[in-house]
Write an enzyme that holds these catalytic residues in place. Structure first.
Site, PDB file in Angstrom:
ATOM      1  N   ILE A 182      10.345 -10.027 -19.995  1.00 12.46           N
ATOM      2  CA  ILE A 182      10.649  -8.850 -20.805  1.00 12.46           C
ATOM      3  C   ILE A 182      11.626  -9.259 -21.903  1.00 12.46           C
ATOM      4  O   ILE A 182      12.661  -9.869 -21.634  1.00 12.46           O
ATOM      5  CB  ILE A 182      11.284  -7.733 -19.960  1.00 12.46           C
ATOM      6  CG1 ILE A 182      10.289  -7.226 -18.907  1.00 12.46           C
ATOM      7  CG2 ILE A 182      11.751  -6.573 -20.838  1.00 12.46           C
ATOM      8  CD1 ILE A 182      10.889  -6.254 -17.910  1.00 12.46           C
ATOM      9  N   CYS A 204       0.827  -1.192   0.000  1.00 18.55           N
ATOM     10  CA  CYS A 204       0.000   0.000   0.000  1.00 18.55           C
ATOM     11  C   CYS A 204       0.870   1.252   0.000  1.00 18.55           C
ATOM     12  O   CYS A 204       2.071   1.193  -0.248  1.00 18.55           O
ATOM     13  CB  CYS A 204      -0.901  -0.003   1.232  1.00 18.55           C
ATOM     14  SG  CYS A 204      -1.773  -1.565   1.498  1.00 18.55           S
TER      15      CYS A 204
END
EC number: 6.3.5.4
Length: 670
Positions: free
Chosen positions: A300, A2
């Site tokens: 990637i 968070c």
């Protein structure tokens, strides 16, 4: 994971504006789009806010932070994950604790009153940053995890403390000014930061493994910054004599297996990052063995084949039955999202790998995943970088005979040639202050320290003059704990320095949390489990690096899971191709430079020198410039772009107004 924020005013009767706290949460909405909370302790001059990303206990109302305890004496805002928390909850319940949520965060409210802060921290396992206000002590504790996986910044003044998960969160408070400090800008241009510092005046980081406590005493505030954990290696004598290689291998196998198992636990789907390296391949191999369904693997790929690792990643995905998802990127992708990436990293980047990871985290979130397990930290534990091998040869192998020494020299000369100028210095650079503190100048810092002269030439005249007597190597050396260096094996010293500089300041910021959480995606680096790390420090140096084979003990531990190609392969540092050696990428870089590095833009910002900037761009286009220098110039131009972007978007921008508008647009109005 968070975003947290808060204030702690020196005058406890000063009202806390809950809307300012909501604004501070809103500007980090990307860290927690699943809800927000604000709590103010009236008459205490303290208030926290929280932007929530739901991973454990998805009930928004029940698990909403900030948390108060039952007797209203504690206020908590937590960012991160506590692993093994179910066992702790069970123990606390047997001691009479009553939990209001299923959240892992709540264990703090029950551990702290029973055991105190030091014992609470000893029991915590994971990546975290939290703020805890204790009414009885009238003290604010800011805590960061052992390696600095999760960020936490603060600004302290005569009025009190403002803190947050990101720099922009702190700046969202209207009383926090926005300006660069000269030393910080120089270090941004050089890539390596002084531990605990930022490029912004008055804004500091809580250092990894530290607690910063602000305690009111009458009309003043006493500040204490203390470590609770360090990456501590044994004294060199511990490694003397023969040690069982098989025992080292089994230690790694058991420790990593447990760390991965813990990080696969969540109330949402968990995927894995997969490159062509032994680290991520080990993670996905173990994950596949523990799961009944196929693991989602995100890879990637680069269009430049010299830097592309997808062939090995594909082989590993096939071997484990993983569901592989490849995101292939070129120069236009990387520089097209460079500015947005810098907004999230809040520091400059030397390589566009940060942009690639930003784009990957966005892709991960778009296909429905919030959590991935990653391989960061393996090189730090098991000496995987080429700089470690160089330090071991130069300073830790005094008993080599002439024939063996020549073999090592030949090996070092041919290894990782692509990364001279970035991962390795083109020529040896000796810093007197670091050599005094460490015993030698670690090879990992040499490429960046060698940029100092070039970096000074691109600063404007006033900043250059103000920095005339400043010594970057000295500033870094003074932040390194001599007690953790003296008497240690040279390889251990090199790894310790890396953990305090490049790991925290680069890999875990613009290579980790900041670009992952930019897209509300939580990354869990299993290798940085502190139980595994403490075991790894006891592994003999020559079990970590054995001849040509770096991370030897890890490869042997994972031998049954790795493809033969990877098991036998030398370390290949994962990075994006430099623009200075790639025509298409150079064009994309210069398109961005036309905006941010034009003479007009540079003069308006007043940070860099236009002629110095242009000299570097011109040098990067000359046919006679050596490749290692081109790699270095690529880094320098990226840093100059970063400084200019940061100035425009964070220094010159009205961050409090931006935060207020964001809160209004989101409906986060108190």
């Amino acid at each position: 994971m968070c975003g947290i924020a808060g204030v702690f005013y020196l005058d406890k009767q000063r009202p806390v504006d809950p809307q300012i706290l909501a604004n501070m949460a809103a500007i980090q909405y990307h860290r927690g789009p699943d809800g927000f909370g604000v709590e103010v302790m009236d008459g205490r001059g303290a208030g926290f806010s929280h932007a929530r990303l739901s991973i454990i206990d998805l009930n928004e109302n029940r698990a909403r932070q900030p948390f108060r305890n039952a007797d209203d004496t504690l206020l908590l805002a937590h960012n991160g994950e506590f692993y093994d928390y179910q066992r702790i909850r069970t123990d606390l319940t047997s001691r009479g604790a009553r939990f209001a949520t299923k959240s892992d965060s709540e264990i703090i409210l029950h551990l702290y009153p029973r055991f105190g802060l030091e014992e609470t921290l000893r029991r915590l396992r994971g990546e975290f940053a939290f703020a805890l206000y204790d009414v009885r002590e009238d003290a604010l504790h800011l805590v960061r995890d052992r390696f600095g996986i999760k960020p936490l910044y603060y600004h302290a003044s005569d009025d009190g403390v403002v803190f947050g998960s990101e720099v922009k969160v702190v700046m969202a408070h209207p009383e926090v000014s926005r300006s660069f400090n000269n030393e910080g800008v120089l270090h941004q241009l050089m890539q390596v930061m002084v531990p605990g510092t930022t490029a912004y005046d008055g804004i500091h980081q809580v250092k990894p493994g530290h607690v910063v406590t602000f305690r009111r005493q009458g009309s003043s505030c006493v500040v204490e910054d203390r470590p609770y954990w360090d990456f501590e290696f044994p004294e060199a004598g511990y490694h003397a004599g023969d040690k069982s290689e098989e025992q080292s291998i089994e230690t790694v196998r058991e420790g990593l297996t447990e760390a991965v198992r813990l990080r696969l636990e969540a109330d949402v789907p968990v995927g894995c990052y997969l490159s062509g390296g032994v680290d991520s391949c080990s993670i996905i191999g173990l994950s596949a063995a523990m799961r009944q369904d196929p693991v989602k693997a995100f890879t990637i790929g680069f269009t430049d084949t010299d830097y592309d690792e997808t062939p090995i990643a594909r082989e590993m995905a096939r071997a484990t039955g993983a569901d592989q998802d490849i995101l292939r990127l070129d120069g236009s992708h990387l520089y097209g999202h460079f500015e947005k990436t810098i907004w999230h990293t809040e520091r400059t980047i030397y390589n566009t790998l940060a942009v690639a990871k930003y784009l990957m985290s966005r892709h991960v979130r778009d296909v429905g995943y919030k959590v991935v397990v990653t391989g960061e930290g393996s090189d730090e534990l098991f000496a995987g970088y080429p700089s470690f091998r160089q330090d071991l040869f130069m300073h830790g192998l005094d008993d080599l005979n002439e024939s063996e020494r020549k073999k090592w020299e030949a090996m070092l000369g041919e290894s990782n040639a692509l990364f001279k100028g970035a991962m390795l210095a083109a020529e040896e650079h000796n810093d007197l202050y670091l050599t005094d503190r460490v015993g030698f100048t670690p090879a990992c810092l040499q490429p960046w320290l060698s940029c100092e002269e070039t970096a000074r030439t691109v600063l404007n005249a006033d900043r250059r003059e103000n920095l005339a007597g400043y010594k970057p190597g000295q500033a870094i050396a003074e932040r390194l704990d001599r007690n953790m260096l003296d008497g240690r094996h040279p390889l251990d010293r090199a790894q310790y320095v890396w953990s305090k500089t490049m790991l925290e300041g680069q890999i875990l910021t613009w290579g980790g949390d900041r670009v992952d959480m930019a897209n509300s995606m939580e990354a869990r680096p299993a290798f940085l489990d502190h139980h595994l790390a403490e075991s790894a420090t006891r592994i003999p140096p020559l079990h970590r690096i054995k001849g040509r084979r770096e991370k030897y003990v890890l490869k042997e531990a994972m031998k049954g899971l790795l493809p033969k190609t990877l098991y036998e392969r030398e370390k290949f540092a994962f990075m994006a191709p430099p623009a200075t050696v790639n025509k298409d990428k150079w064009s994309a870089m210069m398109e961005l430079a036309a905006d941010f590095l034009s003479e007009k833009a540079v003069l308006e910002a007043g940070v860099l020198d236009p002629s110095g900037v242009q000299r570097l761009i011109t040098e990067a286009q000359e046919d006679t410039t050596p490749r290692a220098r081109l790699v270095q110039l690529d880094a320098m131009i990226n840093h100059m772009l970063g400084v200019q972007i940061l100035h425009r978007n964070m220094i010159a921008a009205d961050i409090p107004a931006l935060a207020a508008k964001r809160a209004q647009d989101l409906g986060w109005v108190v």
